[in-house]
Scaffold this motif. Structure first.
Motif, mmCIF file in Angstrom:
data_model
loop_
_atom_site.group_PDB
_atom_site.id
_atom_site.type_symbol
_atom_site.label_atom_id
_atom_site.label_comp_id
_atom_site.label_asym_id
_atom_site.label_seq_id
_atom_site.Cartn_x
_atom_site.Cartn_y
_atom_site.Cartn_z
ATOM 1 N N GLU A 1 0.944 -1.441 0.158
ATOM 2 C CA GLU A 1 0.108 0.155 -0.203
ATOM 3 C C GLU A 1 0.996 1.291 0.061
ATOM 4 O OE1 GLU A 1 -1.611 1.123 4.204
ATOM 5 O OE2 GLU A 1 -1.371 -1.390 4.246
ATOM 6 N N GLY A 2 0.427 2.500 -0.170
ATOM 7 C CA GLY A 2 1.012 3.536 -0.194
ATOM 8 C C GLY A 2 2.054 3.866 0.863
ATOM 9 N N ALA A 3 1.215 3.807 2.116
ATOM 10 C CA ALA A 3 2.203 3.830 3.418
ATOM 11 C C ALA A 3 3.174 2.686 3.409
ATOM 12 C CB ALA A 3 1.402 4.205 4.366
ATOM 13 N N GLY A 4 2.681 1.581 3.131
ATOM 14 C CA GLY A 4 3.685 0.461 3.353
ATOM 15 C C GLY A 4 5.080 0.400 2.636
ATOM 16 N N ALA A 5 4.882 1.449 1.336
ATOM 17 C CA ALA A 5 5.976 1.444 0.441
ATOM 18 C C ALA A 5 6.756 2.691 0.635
ATOM 19 C CB ALA A 5 5.448 1.512 -0.925
ATOM 20 N N GLY A 6 6.584 3.459 1.832
ATOM 21 C CA GLY A 6 7.042 4.732 2.024
ATOM 22 C C GLY A 6 8.664 4.653 2.208
ATOM 23 N N GLY A 7 9.151 3.684 2.748
ATOM 24 C CA GLY A 7 10.857 3.422 2.671
ATOM 25 C C GLY A 7 11.405 3.511 1.429
ATOM 26 N N LEU A 8 10.628 2.874 0.502
ATOM 27 C CA LEU A 8 11.191 2.648 -0.815
ATOM 28 C C LEU A 8 10.959 4.109 -1.577
ATOM 29 C CD1 LEU A 8 12.292 1.245 -3.269
ATOM 30 C CD2 LEU A 8 10.470 0.055 -3.733
ATOM 31 N N ALA A 9 10.114 4.471 -1.363
ATOM 32 C CA ALA A 9 9.685 5.914 -1.777
ATOM 33 C C ALA A 9 10.941 6.691 -1.534
ATOM 34 C CB ALA A 9 8.550 6.534 -1.385
ATOM 35 N N ALA A 10 11.233 7.101 -0.227
ATOM 36 C CA ALA A 10 12.360 7.669 0.220
ATOM 37 C C ALA A 10 13.797 7.319 -0.464
ATOM 38 C CB ALA A 10 12.516 7.783 1.748
ATOM 39 N N LEU A 11 13.872 6.199 -0.587
ATOM 40 C CA LEU A 11 15.088 5.490 -1.289
ATOM 41 C C LEU A 11 15.133 5.974 -2.712
ATOM 42 C CD1 LEU A 11 17.844 3.824 -0.785
ATOM 43 C CD2 LEU A 11 16.413 1.855 -1.339
ATOM 44 N N LEU A 12 14.165 5.986 -3.378
ATOM 45 C CA LEU A 12 13.905 6.486 -4.571
ATOM 46 C C LEU A 12 14.151 8.120 -4.809
ATOM 47 C CD1 LEU A 12 11.076 4.230 -5.947
ATOM 48 C CD2 LEU A 12 13.522 4.081 -6.455
ATOM 49 N N ALA A 13 13.548 8.666 -3.994
ATOM 50 C CA ALA A 13 13.728 10.231 -4.028
ATOM 51 C C ALA A 13 15.015 10.769 -3.632
ATOM 52 C CB ALA A 13 12.419 10.607 -3.157
ATOM 53 N N TYR A 14 15.501 10.159 -2.559
ATOM 54 C CA TYR A 14 16.814 10.585 -2.190
ATOM 55 C C TYR A 14 18.010 9.553 -2.326
ATOM 56 C CZ TYR A 14 13.772 13.652 0.273
ATOM 57 O OH TYR A 14 12.596 14.801 0.443
ATOM 58 N N PRO A 15 18.329 9.249 -3.542
ATOM 59 C CA PRO A 15 19.376 7.916 -3.766
ATOM 60 C C PRO A 15 20.773 8.545 -3.264
ATOM 61 C CG PRO A 15 18.729 9.210 -5.709
ATOM 62 C CD PRO A 15 17.773 9.604 -4.758
ATOM 63 N N ASP A 16 21.075 9.473 -3.370
ATOM 64 C CA ASP A 16 22.364 10.046 -2.985
ATOM 65 C C ASP A 16 22.680 9.846 -1.508
ATOM 66 O OD1 ASP A 16 23.115 10.647 -5.551
ATOM 67 O OD2 ASP A 16 22.704 12.714 -5.444
ATOM 68 N N THR A 17 21.702 10.101 -0.656
ATOM 69 C CA THR A 17 21.853 9.718 0.778
ATOM 70 C C THR A 17 22.186 8.422 1.224
ATOM 71 O OG1 THR A 17 20.154 11.623 1.123
ATOM 72 C CG2 THR A 17 20.650 10.247 2.913
ATOM 73 N N PHE A 18 21.682 7.373 0.579
ATOM 74 C CA PHE A 18 21.899 6.068 0.583
ATOM 75 C C PHE A 18 22.737 5.239 -0.016
ATOM 76 C CE2 PHE A 18 17.710 7.739 1.976
ATOM 77 C CZ PHE A 18 17.685 7.516 3.447
ATOM 78 N N ARG A 19 23.375 5.787 -1.169
ATOM 79 C CA ARG A 19 24.049 5.120 -2.209
ATOM 80 C C ARG A 19 25.436 4.376 -1.435
ATOM 81 N NH1 ARG A 19 23.938 8.543 -5.898
ATOM 82 N NH2 ARG A 19 22.374 7.333 -6.999
ATOM 83 N N GLY A 20 25.453 3.182 -1.711
ATOM 84 C CA GLY A 20 26.715 2.369 -1.161
ATOM 85 C C GLY A 20 26.347 1.896 0.390
ATOM 86 N N LEU A 21 25.214 2.197 0.975
ATOM 87 C CA LEU A 21 25.046 1.981 2.306
ATOM 88 C C LEU A 21 23.886 0.549 2.466
ATOM 89 C CD1 LEU A 21 24.150 5.117 3.796
ATOM 90 C CD2 LEU A 21 26.428 3.837 4.159
ATOM 91 N N LYS A 22 24.211 -0.181 3.175
ATOM 92 C CA LYS A 22 23.098 -1.264 3.742
ATOM 93 C C LYS A 22 21.791 -0.846 4.226
ATOM 94 C CE LYS A 22 27.353 -4.552 3.998
ATOM 95 N NZ LYS A 22 27.946 -5.376 5.030
#
Length: 400
Positions: A274-295
């Protein structure tokens, strides 16, 4: 009162064997897509379809026998409702749920199917909470908040214990925020287990209540978001006090981000979010530079989305990727025109989905017609190839 790691461990022992332990899997597809090493915890696979079961059951099991006999009431957009209804039914506790007008049918029906008394009242979660408080006071029911309750928060924290047992090397957890129960419990547990882990929250741009409170500003909340599960105007006092010192940043995502995340879970991971359930992936897609290379660990915290809305989201993503495109062509209204255009499209492998003739538009000649031809293509380059071929044949063309 507050919630400490020992409370979460006690909750884990209390609910053991009564709530599914959901799987954690490394996603090669999402890792390649985002540049991070991505692990997903599939809390959409709980029996009621969301993470809410842990907190609801833990709180119900803390009631006295007299309180169980009185029954409980809650306000919920659906996931807390279903969890409370299901486990209340199992434990013999009468459950009344107040749901906002416009709650997805799948959540309303799911709650009723577990035997709860469902009351539809309030334009939003705030209005439903007001009605739930009225029922608490007038009928003597026990109010169980979806998030602003120590027992609920402690139960939700079990999610992080399970996640880090299965993926102990995570650098980051990204957790959606509505009322804050999940991120509060998970932050306390994760930091106790692994003090250097970084916690990020995710909010919908229409409901940035945690961010506003953290910044000391008034939250401007409202609107119909696909992430209705986190459409909360006021983050809970208990969750905010617990999470604020532990959360590194809260990332605000637009509707398009949530839509893409729902679609990508379906197409890349073959699972429903659902929309809220996908929130973590939404953030990862919207802010990729913040998490690139991290686990990175994503809690896919719910999968209760209406089939119609899922279909809409998937089709809208095809439009964004230009795999579903409308060619608008102005031409003569004469026999053979449509078949000639269809021959060009079909000859290049385009699949015609729909055709609309408009003969009444005043900017079209009386002896002409406007043709809207919806075509399924392979990708954006294929869409351009078909469009250019139509232009080369002399058709006046606009691509939508």
């Amino acid at each position: 009162m507050t919630v400490v790691f020992a409370d979460i461990q006690a909750a884990q022992a209390r609910i053991a064997g009564q709530v599914d332990r959901t799987p954690v899997r490394h996603s090669r597809r999402l890792s390649k897509l985002t540049g991070a090493e991505v692990w997903v915890k599939y809390d959409n696979l709980h029996f009621t379809g969301s993470f809410k079961e842990r907190g609801a059951l833990n709180r119900l099991m803390q009631l006295t026998e007299a309180e169980k006999a009185r029954g409980v009431v809650a306000a919920s957009a659906g996931n807390h409702a279903q969890a409370l209804a299901y486990h209340g039914g199992r434990l013999g506790v009468p459950v009344t749920i107040v749901m906002p007008e416009g709650t997805p049918f799948t959540k309303v029906d799911g709650t009723r199917s577990h035997g709860a008394n469902v009351v539809i009242k309030g334009a939003d979660f705030t209005g439903s909470t007001t009605e739930a408080h009225r029922l608490r006071d007038e009928e003597g029911l026990i109010f169980i908040s979806a998030f602003d309750d120590e027992g609920v928060v402690a139960g939700q924290g079990v999610c992080a214990i399970e996640f880090l047992e299965d993926a102990p090397d995570l650098d980051v957890l990204i957790i959606p925020i509505g009322g804050g129960g999940l991120i509060a419990g998970c932050s306390v547990a994760a930091k106790a287990i692994k003090p250097d882990i970084r916690i990020f929250g995710v909010e919908a741009a229409m409901y940035p209540s945690f961010s506003a409170r953290r910044n000391g500003t008034e939250a401007r909340c409202g609107g119909a978001t696909i992430a209705e599960g986190i459409a909360v105007k006021d983050v809970g006092d208990i969750p905010f006090a617990l999470a604020d010192p532990l959360v590194e940043d809260v990332l605000v995502c637009a509707e398009e981000d949530f839509e893409k995340a729902v679609a990508f879970y379906a197409t890349y991971e073959k699972t429903v979010a659902e929309g809220a359930g996908a929130g973590g992936l939404a953030a990862l897609l919207a802010y990729p530079d913040t998490f690139r290379g991290l686990k990175v660990g994503l809690v896919l915290c719910g999968g209760n989305i209406d089939a119609r809305m899922l279909a809409v989201v998937l089709n809208r993503e095809m439009v964004r990727e230009r795999r579903l495109i409308v060619y608008r062509i102005l031409g003569d209204d004469r026999p053979g025109m449509l078949s000639a255009m269809a021959a060009v499209i079909g000859g290049l492998g385009g699949n015609i989905i729909d055709v609309v003739h408009n003969r009444l538009a005043l900017d079209v000649p009386a002896k002409g017609a406007e043709f809207d031809i919806m075509v399924e293509t392979r990708d954006s380059a294929h869409a351009d190839e078909i469009g250019q071929a139509l232009k080369d044949k002399g058709y006046a063309l606009r691509m939508g």
